[in-house]
Every structure is written in C-alpha cells, then in structure tokens.
Design an enzyme around this catalytic site. Structure first.
Site, short mmCIF file in Angstrom:
data_model
loop_
_atom_site.label_atom_id
_atom_site.label_comp_id
_atom_site.label_asym_id
_atom_site.label_seq_id
_atom_site.Cartn_x
_atom_site.Cartn_y
_atom_site.Cartn_z
CE LYS A 1 -4.46 -1.49 1.50
NZ LYS A 1 -5.66 -1.19 2.26
CE LYS B 1 -6.61 -7.46 -1.03
NZ LYS B 1 -7.92 -6.85 -1.24
CE LYS C 1 -13.77 -2.32 1.04
NZ LYS C 1 -12.62 -2.36 1.98
#
Ligand code: ATP
Ligand code: MG
Length: 340
Positions: free
Chosen positions: A119, A202, A205
């Site tokens: 991230k 993956k 959202k």
C-alpha cells in the site's frame, strides 16, 4: 495456553474505503453470514472507519461509504438481532487498546508486513504512521472482544499471525492468560479473488481501476461487460482442476463461479470442461447477476433510510461496549494504569 476458557466469539471487519467488491463478498461477507447462521458463536461485525483514514478519505464520502457498507452487511444477511453490528470509531475501546498494542508490537514485526509495503508503494516515507501501525489496531479490534475466530480473506493471514503474536507477547510479558490466541478462518474456494485485469493482483475496493473489480452495486450490464472484458488466455477450460495450474485468470473465474454457485471447482469443470470463454463468461455473468442483484437492490432500499442505519449502529455500539469496556478496564489494570 488454551482457548477453552474463552466464549466462542467471531469478530471481523471491513474498511469503508470504497464500495464492497465481489472479493469482499466471497472472501469475507458471505462467510460472516454463514458463521452467524451456523450458531455456536457470538458474532460481531464492524465497519473499520479508523482504518480507512490511514489513507486520505474525503469526510463526506467516508460517512456515505460507512453507511453504505452497513447497508451491504445487512442486505447480505447480517441480522442485527443475531450479530452485533458496529462502526469502529463509535466504540472507543478499539483505539484505546490499539495504543497499548502499539507498545507491545515490535518494529521488526511491523516492518515485515507485506500489506504496508504494497500500500505504501515506492513512496513509503510519505505514508501515514497510521498505515504502518494499522495491524496493531486490527489486533485490538479483535482482542478487545476476546474474539476466538476471525473470518477473513487470504490477504489478512499475516495480520492475523501478528494478532496472535501480540496476544502471546502481552500474556507473556505480564504473566497473564488474558488474551486468546485467535484462530483465523480462511475457508472456501474464493479466499483470494483476483483482479479481472491482472491475475497476479488481488481484487480490491481501493484499486484505481474500476474495471479490475465487480462492485456489489454494479448493474447487470456493467457486470456482464466487466466479465466479458476480463483478461483470460485463449484456451478452453480444462475438465480437471489440475489444468488450471499456471492459468491464474482462468482459475480466478472458475473459483468465482464455484463460490457464487456454492459448488466445488470440480463440479464447475464437470459442467464447463472443454468450453471456451465465449460460453463460460456469459454463464458466469448470469450467475453473478442472479446472486448480487437481490443484495444490491436491498442495499439501495436500506440507503433510503439513513436514520435507521444510524439507529442500528448506535444500538450495536451500546451492545459492544458491554463487552469492550470491562476488557479495556482489565487491560489497563494489568499494565499498571491508575484510575482505570
Ligand atoms: P482496500 O483496498 O481498501 O484494502 P479491500 O478490498 O482489500 O480494500 P478490506 O476492507 O481491506 O477490503 O478487507 C475486508 C475483507 O475482505 C478482509 O477480510 C479481506 O481479507 C477480504 N478481502 C479483500 N479483498 C479480497 C479478495 N480479493 N478476495 C477475498 N477476500 C478479500
Ligand atoms: Mg484490504
């Protein structure tokens, strides 16, 4: 150390960092409902808004997303008469225990977390301190309930291991048997739903590409279009699961079909082995629409009554605090806080 003295209790949560995806539904939400309905557990499900702000969220958008996520939970079958449904920030003991766990977790443990690396990306120096500390707060989310079982997708496995390490270190350092060593529940054929655009990533959202995911709120045409455009290889589907090795995109679509249809991969391939994607993709789109449309319809209906959602969450927070307040008080006593 045993967990036998702890009430069987399930906790899990999702970030209101975007709309619900098919990955969230198959990897987590569908499992939440199953664990609620199978009985034998107290179940607590959470919107983790404090986690969402580890990356920038527009405030008005965050409020809307939190309520939409609550609506998604209820529409998918979380029954607030059977489960405690809460928003994380409304139960302050999560963050309070999170601080204690910041002081239990070691820098070296946190630096091994792959989600932070993914991230934070190339610009880790510019990531928030919260994004780095996130797994310690996640451990607190779980352990403030003495939760024994946590249904999650495969991507959360490492954070669950850290939760166990934090519980064990706390128990060891203070010479107590206070926190349970929580069991991750990572089950089913869709524990890691992959991006429709890249079979090695993956579905998320927060992925900037909307085409990479199916949102629970997508309409039938959008779902059909995204599946039609999903990256695949040119071969027909194999008739045995072994034939999906080294075919990540094909395997992903077959897994999604199996999970949506409550089937095994073998059953799907018994039906579609030898079929081209030109046949399989429309069948998958039909199945996805038939399963998701009732949920998104119900979500939209619930979103028409925001005060009712807020009432449900306020009630959940009240119920939750009957569990979290005594556990925090006891934790503070154990670590030596005065006036707890
Ligand atoms: P973000 O991109 O903001 O991290 P996310 O889609 O990863 O969003 P989370 O709120 O982080 O969603 O995770 C909620 C739950 O959904 C977790 O249990 C996680 O393991 C599960 N989950 C997330 N993505 C997938 C996926 N692609 N397949 C299966 N489970 C998933
Ligand atoms: Mg995530």
């Amino acid at each position: 150390m045993t967990n036998t003295t702890f009430t069987p209790r399930v906790f899990s949560g999702m970030q209101p960092s975007g709309g619900l995806t098919l990955g969230n539904y198959l990897g987590a939400l569908k499992r939440y409902v199953e664990m609620q309905d199978q009985g034998g557990f107290e179940t607590i499900y959470c919107m983790v808004d404090l986690h969402a702000i580890t990356t920038w969220q527009d405030p008005a958008d965050l409020r809307a997303k939190t309520r939409e996520l609550a609506a998604g939970y209820i529409a998918a079958g979380i029954d607030y008469e059977k489960s405690i449904l809460i928003n994380q920030s409304a139960v302050p003991e999560h963050a309070q225990l999170g601080w204690v766990f910041n002081c239990v977790a070691r820098m070296g443990w946190m630096q091994r977390m792959t989600q932070f690396k993914d991230k934070a990306g190339k610009n880790a120096q510019n990531a928030s301190l919260g994004l780095f500390a996130y797994p310690a707060l996640m451990a607190a989310d779980i352990l403030i309930y003495h939760a024994t079982h946590v249904p999650v997708g495969e991507d959360q496995k490492q954070h669950l291991e850290l939760t166990r390490d934090i519980a064990a270190k706390f128990n060891h350092d203070y010479g107590v048997d206070f926190f349970p060593i929580t069991e991750p529940v990572i089950e089913g054929v869709a524990t890691r739903v992959m991006s429709l655009r890249d079979g090695s990533k993956k579905m998320s959202k927060s992925d900037p590409s909307d085409a990479s995911r199916i949102n629970m709120t997508d309409d039938a045409d959008t779902i059909a279009k995204k599946i039609r455009k999903a990256k695949t290889d040119p071969d027909a589907l194999p008739s045995e699961a072994k034939g999906l090795e080294n075919r990540p995109e094909a395997r992903n679509l077959v897994n999604i079909y199996a999970a949506l249809g409550d089937m095994t991969v073998e059953q799907v391939l018994a039906e579609y082995g030898g079929a081209q994607f030109g046949t399989f993709k429309p069948a998958l789109a039909d199945l996805a629409v038939s399963k998701l449309a009732p949920i998104s319809g119900e979500m939209a209906r619930l979103m028409d009554d925001i005060p009712e959602i807020d009432r449900i969450l306020a009630r959940g927070a009240e119920q939750a605090r009957t569990i979290t307040a005594p556990i925090l008080k006891k934790t503070y006593e154990i670590v030596g806080m005065v006036g707890a």
